[in-house]
Design a protein around this motif. Structure first.
Motif, PDB file in Angstrom:
ATOM      1  N   LYS A 142       3.605   1.394   6.850  1.00  0.00           N
ATOM      2  CA  LYS A 142       5.039   1.690   6.901  1.00  0.00           C
ATOM      3  C   LYS A 142       5.447   2.362   8.199  1.00  0.00           C
ATOM      4  O   LYS A 142       6.537   2.154   8.699  1.00  0.00           O
ATOM      5  CB  LYS A 142       5.418   2.578   5.714  1.00  0.00           C
ATOM      6  CG  LYS A 142       5.333   1.876   4.374  1.00  0.00           C
ATOM      7  CD  LYS A 142       5.959   2.702   3.266  1.00  0.00           C
ATOM      8  CE  LYS A 142       5.135   3.914   2.904  1.00  0.00           C
ATOM      9  NZ  LYS A 142       5.699   4.628   1.718  1.00  0.00           N
ATOM     10  N   VAL A 157       1.130   1.205   2.221  1.00  0.00           N
ATOM     11  CA  VAL A 157       1.738   0.841   0.947  1.00  0.00           C
ATOM     12  C   VAL A 157       1.135  -0.478   0.500  1.00  0.00           C
ATOM     13  O   VAL A 157       0.691  -1.292   1.322  1.00  0.00           O
ATOM     14  CB  VAL A 157       3.278   0.729   1.081  1.00  0.00           C
ATOM     15  CG1 VAL A 157       3.672  -0.415   2.011  1.00  0.00           C
ATOM     16  CG2 VAL A 157       3.938   0.584  -0.284  1.00  0.00           C
ATOM     17  N   ASP A 194       1.820  -0.249  -5.417  1.00  0.00           N
ATOM     18  CA  ASP A 194       2.809   0.832  -5.378  1.00  0.00           C
ATOM     19  C   ASP A 194       4.148   0.339  -5.925  1.00  0.00           C
ATOM     20  O   ASP A 194       4.773   1.004  -6.756  1.00  0.00           O
ATOM     21  CB  ASP A 194       3.010   1.321  -3.945  1.00  0.00           C
ATOM     22  CG  ASP A 194       1.801   2.009  -3.346  1.00  0.00           C
ATOM     23  OD1 ASP A 194       1.746   3.244  -3.381  1.00  0.00           O
ATOM     24  OD2 ASP A 194       0.904   1.305  -2.842  1.00  0.00           O
ATOM     25  N   ARG A 195       4.569  -0.819  -5.458  1.00  0.00           N
ATOM     26  CA  ARG A 195       5.878  -1.349  -5.864  1.00  0.00           C
ATOM     27  C   ARG A 195       5.887  -1.738  -7.340  1.00  0.00           C
ATOM     28  O   ARG A 195       6.847  -1.451  -8.064  1.00  0.00           O
ATOM     29  CB  ARG A 195       6.234  -2.550  -4.985  1.00  0.00           C
ATOM     30  CG  ARG A 195       6.297  -2.234  -3.485  1.00  0.00           C
ATOM     31  CD  ARG A 195       6.782  -3.427  -2.695  1.00  0.00           C
ATOM     32  NE  ARG A 195       6.791  -3.159  -1.264  1.00  0.00           N
ATOM     33  CZ  ARG A 195       5.845  -3.563  -0.413  1.00  0.00           C
ATOM     34  NH1 ARG A 195       4.808  -4.265  -0.858  1.00  0.00           N
ATOM     35  NH2 ARG A 195       5.919  -3.281   0.868  1.00  0.00           N
ATOM     36  N   GLN A 251       5.860   1.424  -9.480  1.00  0.00           N
ATOM     37  CA  GLN A 251       7.154   2.100  -9.483  1.00  0.00           C
ATOM     38  C   GLN A 251       8.143   1.367 -10.377  1.00  0.00           C
ATOM     39  O   GLN A 251       8.895   2.006 -11.125  1.00  0.00           O
ATOM     40  CB  GLN A 251       7.712   2.212  -8.072  1.00  0.00           C
ATOM     41  CG  GLN A 251       9.094   2.868  -8.025  1.00  0.00           C
ATOM     42  CD  GLN A 251       9.463   3.409  -6.658  1.00  0.00           C
ATOM     43  OE1 GLN A 251       8.798   4.282  -6.126  1.00  0.00           O
ATOM     44  NE2 GLN A 251      10.522   2.880  -6.091  1.00  0.00           N
ATOM     45  N   GLU A 305       9.507   7.000  -3.968  1.00  0.00           N
ATOM     46  CA  GLU A 305       8.995   6.768  -2.620  1.00  0.00           C
ATOM     47  C   GLU A 305       9.255   5.354  -2.124  1.00  0.00           C
ATOM     48  O   GLU A 305       9.564   5.156  -0.947  1.00  0.00           O
ATOM     49  CB  GLU A 305       7.491   7.051  -2.567  1.00  0.00           C
ATOM     50  CG  GLU A 305       6.909   6.843  -1.179  1.00  0.00           C
ATOM     51  CD  GLU A 305       5.465   7.270  -1.065  1.00  0.00           C
ATOM     52  OE1 GLU A 305       4.986   7.355   0.079  1.00  0.00           O
ATOM     53  OE2 GLU A 305       4.831   7.529  -2.103  1.00  0.00           O
ATOM     54  N   GLU A 306       9.146   4.363  -3.009  1.00  0.00           N
ATOM     55  CA  GLU A 306       9.231   2.976  -2.571  1.00  0.00           C
ATOM     56  C   GLU A 306      10.618   2.376  -2.792  1.00  0.00           C
ATOM     57  O   GLU A 306      11.432   2.894  -3.551  1.00  0.00           O
ATOM     58  CB  GLU A 306       8.183   2.130  -3.307  1.00  0.00           C
ATOM     59  CG  GLU A 306       6.782   2.716  -3.279  1.00  0.00           C
ATOM     60  CD  GLU A 306       6.246   2.990  -1.881  1.00  0.00           C
ATOM     61  OE1 GLU A 306       6.715   2.376  -0.920  1.00  0.00           O
ATOM     62  OE2 GLU A 306       5.358   3.842  -1.754  1.00  0.00           O
ATOM     63  N   GLU A 307      10.849   1.250  -2.110  1.00  0.00           N
ATOM     64  CA  GLU A 307      12.048   0.451  -2.269  1.00  0.00           C
ATOM     65  C   GLU A 307      13.306   1.254  -1.944  1.00  0.00           C
ATOM     66  O   GLU A 307      13.283   2.129  -1.101  1.00  0.00           O
ATOM     67  CB  GLU A 307      12.099  -0.147  -3.678  1.00  0.00           C
ATOM     68  CG  GLU A 307      10.857  -0.977  -4.030  1.00  0.00           C
ATOM     69  CD  GLU A 307      10.574  -2.114  -3.062  1.00  0.00           C
ATOM     70  OE1 GLU A 307      11.532  -2.788  -2.628  1.00  0.00           O
ATOM     71  OE2 GLU A 307       9.395  -2.320  -2.703  1.00  0.00           O
TER      72      GLU A 307
END
Length: 275
Positions: free
Chosen positions: A42, A49, A53-54, A57, A76-78
């Motif tokens: 990132k 990432v 992770d996505r 989440q 944290e993501e998206e």
């Protein structure tokens, strides 16, 4: 209805959902652990990432919204919120805290979920599946796998283990070096496990005695663990010794017995940052 009873009931309900969401997210992430999952960067080379992770989440959010559909999410993501609102109910989540450990096959990582009301945590859960540990806190007690938590009672700094947590970027390694030097000169030993939330949970359980950083810590890296420490009888402040908030400068957490010494470590580290 008695407002205290209503508040206690709501905290217990949110703790239950936090635990469910953390367990679900951790299970999704665990499905990709040690499976050769592709890794993306990132920012810095160590800021990584994965699709795990996505996916984790998304499942955490689905679990929360199945009960609290209108609540905001900080994640944290998206495209989730990146700061905690000062008003209203909010959930702060990290699908994989310790992604660098995760992608290396190192077992110390977790899914962290915290329920926040008007900026303050009221419930939290941290699930570390490869360690076999699930930490849960409501508004009164913190547990690990159902057993009550308490911070350590150690008072002698030379018998204590302290963790320099979070990540000092490549342009701040002089601060990192000073923090480590101050710890090894003042305390019995230094630990660093690569997951801030697991580290904070370990402090709540008495496995380590102090945690310190002068780096601004993202709420998804800290809020759940800070809540557990407070419930377990510990002390959490910013680098100046003021009560810690999700937007504080740095984080100093301890069993309460060695807090002044930890603040001195933070001060020495900050002195380098100001030079």
């Amino acid at each position: 209805m008695d407002t205290d009873t209503e508040s206690d009931s709501d905290a217990a309900a949110r703790a239950h959902v936090a635990e469910q969401a953390a367990r679900v997210g951790a299970a999704v992430a665990a499905g990709g652990f040690r499976r050769g999952i592709p890794v993306e960067t990132k920012g810095e080379k160590t800021d990584v990432v994965t699709q795990a992770d996505r996916d984790a989440q998304a499942r955490v959010i689905d679990c929360i919204h199945s009960t609290y559909a209108a609540n905001a999410i900080v994640g944290e993501e998206e495209d989730e919120l990146k700061s905690v609102p000062d008003e209203g109910p909010t959930w702060v989540i990290d699908p994989i805290d310790g992604t660098n450990n995760f992608v290396r096959g190192f077992q110390v990582w977790c899914t962290a979920v915290a329920a926040v009301c008007d900026g303050d945590p009221v419930a939290a859960a941290i699930a570390a599946p490869e360690l076999g540990d699930v930490y849960v806190g409501d508004d009164e007690t913190a547990t690990r796998n159902g057993d009550s938590l308490a911070v350590s009672a150690r008072t002698d700094p030379e018998a204590c283990s302290v963790v320099p947590t979070m990540w000092w970027g490549r342009d701040r390694r002089d601060e990192y070096a000073v923090a480590c030097r101050e710890i090894v000169e003042r305390f019995g030993d230094l630990r660093r496990v690569g997951s801030a939330q697991v580290t904070l949970a370990m402090l709540a359980a008495g496995a380590v005695d102090g945690v310190v950083t002068n780096v601004y810590a993202n709420p998804w890296d800290t809020v759940a663990g800070v809540h557990l420490i407070r419930l377990a009888g510990g002390t959490v402040t910013d680098v100046h010794g003021d009560p810690w908030r999700h937007d504080s400068h740095g984080l100093v957490a301890s069993n309460g017995e060695i807090h002044d010494e930890l603040l001195e470590v933070a001060a020495e580290t900050e002195a380098v940052a100001r030079d």
